[in-house]
Write a protein that holds these residues in place. Structure first.
Motif, PDB file in Angstrom:
ATOM      1  N   GLU A  23       0.881  -1.337  -0.004  1.00 42.11           N
ATOM      2  CA  GLU A  23       0.058  -0.762  -0.084  1.00 42.11           C
ATOM      3  C   GLU A  23       0.797   1.387  -0.404  1.00 42.11           C
ATOM      4  N   GLY A  24       2.258   1.094   0.105  1.00 45.51           N
ATOM      5  CA  GLY A  24       3.216   2.332   0.021  1.00 45.51           C
ATOM      6  C   GLY A  24       3.695   2.600   1.415  1.00 45.51           C
ATOM      7  N   GLN A  25       2.291   2.619   2.607  1.00 45.18           N
ATOM      8  CA  GLN A  25       2.965   3.165   3.596  1.00 45.18           C
ATOM      9  C   GLN A  25       1.535   2.762   4.969  1.00 45.18           C
ATOM     10  N   ALA A  26       2.299   2.423   6.023  1.00 42.07           N
ATOM     11  CA  ALA A  26       1.323   1.911   7.286  1.00 42.07           C
ATOM     12  C   ALA A  26       1.996   2.670   8.009  1.00 42.07           C
ATOM     13  N   ILE A  27       0.626   3.302   9.113  1.00 47.06           N
ATOM     14  CA  ILE A  27       0.806   3.893  10.807  1.00 47.06           C
ATOM     15  C   ILE A  27       1.488   2.148  12.019  1.00 47.06           C
ATOM     16  N   VAL A  28       2.526   2.805  12.016  1.00 53.30           N
ATOM     17  CA  VAL A  28       2.780   1.905  12.578  1.00 53.30           C
ATOM     18  C   VAL A  28       2.487   1.874  14.454  1.00 53.30           C
ATOM     19  N   TRP A  29       2.889   3.000  14.427  1.00 51.48           N
ATOM     20  CA  TRP A  29       2.209   3.546  16.101  1.00 51.48           C
ATOM     21  C   TRP A  29       1.885   4.684  16.331  1.00 51.48           C
TER      22      TRP A  29
END
Length: 97
Positions: A64-70
């Motif tokens: 998806e090109g990115q992820a919110i990790v926190w």
């Protein structure tokens, strides 16, 4: 004509605490970090991150090109963002959540 007395409004005794805003730590996809490196860094630097969750996020970053990790308070978000960046992950700027 007599002046009518001015009545000051009563002060409210209720105090509404203002919460500090949360911030998102976002990892971006790149062409040079391996899946293993990204997953290892997430598990190492993000508190409570399991290996399985790190791999899920790594796949999301890739596809998806990115992820919110926190997501959380600014000071902690700055720390995790800096640690991941120092591990050569490609990071988006911190964003208010």
């Amino acid at each position: 004509m007599a002046a009518s007395p001015t009545v000051a409004p009563e002060k409210s005794s209720q105090v509404t605490p203002k919460l500090y805003p949360n911030y998102k730590v976002i990892v971006l996809n790149d062409d040079f970090n391996t899946f293993e490196h990204v997953a290892e860094c997430l598990a190492k630097y993000i508190p409570g991150m399991t290996s399985d969750r790190a791999w899920e996020l790594t796949n999301q970053i890739h596809y998806e090109g990115q992820a919110i990790v926190w997501v959380g308070p600014l000071e902690q978000a700055e720390l995790y963002h800096q640690q991941l960046r120092r591990a050569d992950l490609t990071m988006a700027p911190l964003e208010a959540a």
